[in-house]
Design a protein around this motif. Structure first.
Motif, mmCIF file in Angstrom:
data_model
loop_
_atom_site.group_PDB
_atom_site.id
_atom_site.type_symbol
_atom_site.label_atom_id
_atom_site.label_comp_id
_atom_site.label_asym_id
_atom_site.label_seq_id
_atom_site.Cartn_x
_atom_site.Cartn_y
_atom_site.Cartn_z
ATOM 1 N N ASP A 21 -11.170 2.630 2.628
ATOM 2 C CA ASP A 21 -12.286 2.491 1.688
ATOM 3 C C ASP A 21 -11.913 2.945 0.282
ATOM 4 O OD1 ASP A 21 -13.839 1.641 3.815
ATOM 5 O OD2 ASP A 21 -14.760 3.611 4.137
ATOM 6 N N ILE A 22 -10.951 3.834 0.174
ATOM 7 C CA ILE A 22 -10.598 4.452 -1.105
ATOM 8 C C ILE A 22 -10.054 3.428 -2.103
ATOM 9 C CG2 ILE A 22 -9.065 6.169 -2.182
ATOM 10 C CD1 ILE A 22 -11.404 7.377 -0.642
ATOM 11 N N VAL A 23 -9.381 2.399 -1.634
ATOM 12 C CA VAL A 23 -8.798 1.405 -2.538
ATOM 13 C C VAL A 23 -9.874 0.762 -3.406
ATOM 14 C CG1 VAL A 23 -7.525 -0.771 -2.664
ATOM 15 C CG2 VAL A 23 -6.846 0.974 -1.017
ATOM 16 N N SER A 24 -10.998 0.387 -2.812
ATOM 17 C CA SER A 24 -12.069 -0.225 -3.601
ATOM 18 C C SER A 24 -12.697 0.782 -4.569
ATOM 19 C CB SER A 24 -13.135 -0.827 -2.686
ATOM 20 O OG SER A 24 -13.792 0.184 -1.942
ATOM 21 N N TYR A 25 -12.683 2.058 -4.235
ATOM 22 C CA TYR A 25 -13.219 3.081 -5.138
ATOM 23 C C TYR A 25 -12.357 3.195 -6.390
ATOM 24 C CZ TYR A 25 -15.705 4.557 -0.891
ATOM 25 O OH TYR A 25 -16.463 4.605 0.244
ATOM 26 N N GLY A 26 -11.054 3.019 -6.220
ATOM 27 C CA GLY A 26 -10.165 2.994 -7.382
ATOM 28 C C GLY A 26 -10.527 1.854 -8.316
ATOM 29 N N GLY A 27 -10.922 0.721 -7.747
ATOM 30 C CA GLY A 27 -11.363 -0.414 -8.556
ATOM 31 C C GLY A 27 -12.607 -0.090 -9.363
ATOM 32 N N LEU A 28 -13.500 0.718 -8.822
ATOM 33 C CA LEU A 28 -14.702 1.125 -9.561
ATOM 34 C C LEU A 28 -14.326 1.956 -10.785
ATOM 35 C CD1 LEU A 28 -17.001 2.159 -6.555
ATOM 36 C CD2 LEU A 28 -17.195 0.088 -7.964
ATOM 37 N N ILE A 29 -13.391 2.876 -10.598
ATOM 38 C CA ILE A 29 -12.939 3.708 -11.722
ATOM 39 C C ILE A 29 -12.290 2.837 -12.790
ATOM 40 C CG2 ILE A 29 -11.380 5.575 -12.421
ATOM 41 C CD1 ILE A 29 -11.718 6.717 -9.562
ATOM 42 N N MET A 30 -11.435 1.906 -12.368
ATOM 43 C CA MET A 30 -10.751 1.032 -13.327
ATOM 44 C C MET A 30 -11.724 0.099 -14.043
ATOM 45 S SD MET A 30 -7.041 0.209 -11.635
ATOM 46 C CE MET A 30 -7.645 -0.584 -10.174
ATOM 47 N N ALA A 31 -12.858 -0.201 -13.421
ATOM 48 C CA ALA A 31 -13.866 -1.063 -14.042
ATOM 49 C C ALA A 31 -14.758 -0.298 -15.021
ATOM 50 C CB ALA A 31 -14.721 -1.722 -12.969
ATOM 51 N N GLY A 32 -14.492 1.013 -15.192
ATOM 52 C CA GLY A 32 -15.268 1.800 -16.149
ATOM 53 C C GLY A 32 -16.551 2.375 -15.588
ATOM 54 N N LYS A 33 -16.691 2.373 -14.284
ATOM 55 C CA LYS A 33 -17.877 2.950 -13.653
ATOM 56 C C LYS A 33 -17.609 4.413 -13.318
ATOM 57 C CE LYS A 33 -19.171 -1.423 -11.500
ATOM 58 N NZ LYS A 33 -20.204 -1.811 -12.404
ATOM 59 N N GLY A 34 -18.674 5.194 -13.249
ATOM 60 C CA GLY A 34 -18.557 6.563 -12.784
ATOM 61 C C GLY A 34 -18.531 6.562 -11.262
ATOM 62 N N LEU A 35 -17.854 7.522 -10.671
ATOM 63 C CA LEU A 35 -17.755 7.602 -9.219
ATOM 64 C C LEU A 35 -17.950 9.047 -8.782
ATOM 65 C CD1 LEU A 35 -17.000 6.366 -6.419
ATOM 66 C CD2 LEU A 35 -14.624 6.893 -6.984
ATOM 67 N N LEU A 36 -18.881 9.245 -7.878
ATOM 68 C CA LEU A 36 -19.077 10.542 -7.240
ATOM 69 C C LEU A 36 -18.727 10.325 -5.772
ATOM 70 C CD1 LEU A 36 -20.105 13.452 -7.748
ATOM 71 C CD2 LEU A 36 -22.351 12.655 -7.010
ATOM 72 N N VAL A 37 -17.636 10.928 -5.321
ATOM 73 C CA VAL A 37 -17.138 10.658 -3.973
ATOM 74 C C VAL A 37 -17.127 11.940 -3.140
ATOM 75 C CG1 VAL A 37 -14.701 10.891 -4.623
ATOM 76 C CG2 VAL A 37 -15.302 9.529 -2.653
ATOM 77 N N CYS A 38 -17.644 11.819 -1.920
ATOM 78 C CA CYS A 38 -17.681 12.932 -0.974
ATOM 79 C C CYS A 38 -16.743 12.596 0.180
ATOM 80 C CB CYS A 38 -19.109 13.137 -0.468
ATOM 81 S SG CYS A 38 -19.236 14.436 0.772
ATOM 82 N N LEU A 39 -15.786 13.448 0.431
ATOM 83 C CA LEU A 39 -14.746 13.178 1.434
ATOM 84 C C LEU A 39 -14.984 13.910 2.756
ATOM 85 C CD1 LEU A 39 -11.673 13.362 -0.976
ATOM 86 C CD2 LEU A 39 -12.903 11.321 -0.195
ATOM 87 N N ASN A 40 -16.225 14.291 3.049
ATOM 88 C CA ASN A 40 -16.544 15.044 4.269
ATOM 89 C C ASN A 40 -16.096 14.357 5.543
ATOM 90 O OD1 ASN A 40 -17.773 17.109 2.886
ATOM 91 N ND2 ASN A 40 -19.845 16.371 3.211
ATOM 92 N N ASP A 41 -16.170 13.023 5.593
ATOM 93 C CA ASP A 41 -15.918 12.306 6.845
ATOM 94 C C ASP A 41 -14.452 11.971 7.093
ATOM 95 O OD1 ASP A 41 -18.631 12.419 7.261
ATOM 96 O OD2 ASP A 41 -19.018 10.371 6.585
ATOM 97 N N LEU A 42 -13.576 12.343 6.176
ATOM 98 C CA LEU A 42 -12.151 12.032 6.352
ATOM 99 C C LEU A 42 -11.410 13.218 6.966
ATOM 100 C CD1 LEU A 42 -11.199 10.271 2.983
ATOM 101 C CD2 LEU A 42 -11.759 9.208 5.174
#
Length: 104
Positions: free
Chosen positions: A40-61
């Protein structure tokens, strides 16, 4: 889940109108994510590169995947000049470089 914030730091554009001054400021989409797997993390990198803010919680990993995910997202943020802020040991916020945060 998305939240919208107004940033007055960059890209302000004023337009004059008789009796009114309109001020346009950009919006920031803040994406809240809890990955179920490292893939799932790969698509989150795309959000950052698109200029969006990202708040990510890694509890389930699992622990090794948390470290890999943090390294991957930190590398993207560093490369494009985004900011990385640790909210807690498992929650991190990534914002475009032109957005400021206020700490209280």
């Amino acid at each position: 889940m998305f939240a919208s914030f107004k940033s007055g730091k960059a890209h302000q554009e004023e337009r004059e109108n008789p009796g009114l001054t309109l001020l346009d400021t950009p919006n920031l989409d803040l994406c809240l994510r809890t990955p179920g797997s490292l893939e799932d993390i790969v698509s989150y990198g795309g959000l950052i590169m698109a200029g969006k803010g990202l708040l990510v919680c890694l509890n389930d990993l699992p622990e090794p995947d948390k470290i890999r995910a943090q390294d991957y997202l930190a590398g993207i943020a560093y490369t494009i000049g985004a900011t990385e802020t640790e909210i807690s040991p498992e929650v991190t916020m990534y914002l475009p470089g032109e957005v400021d945060t206020i700490r209280g």
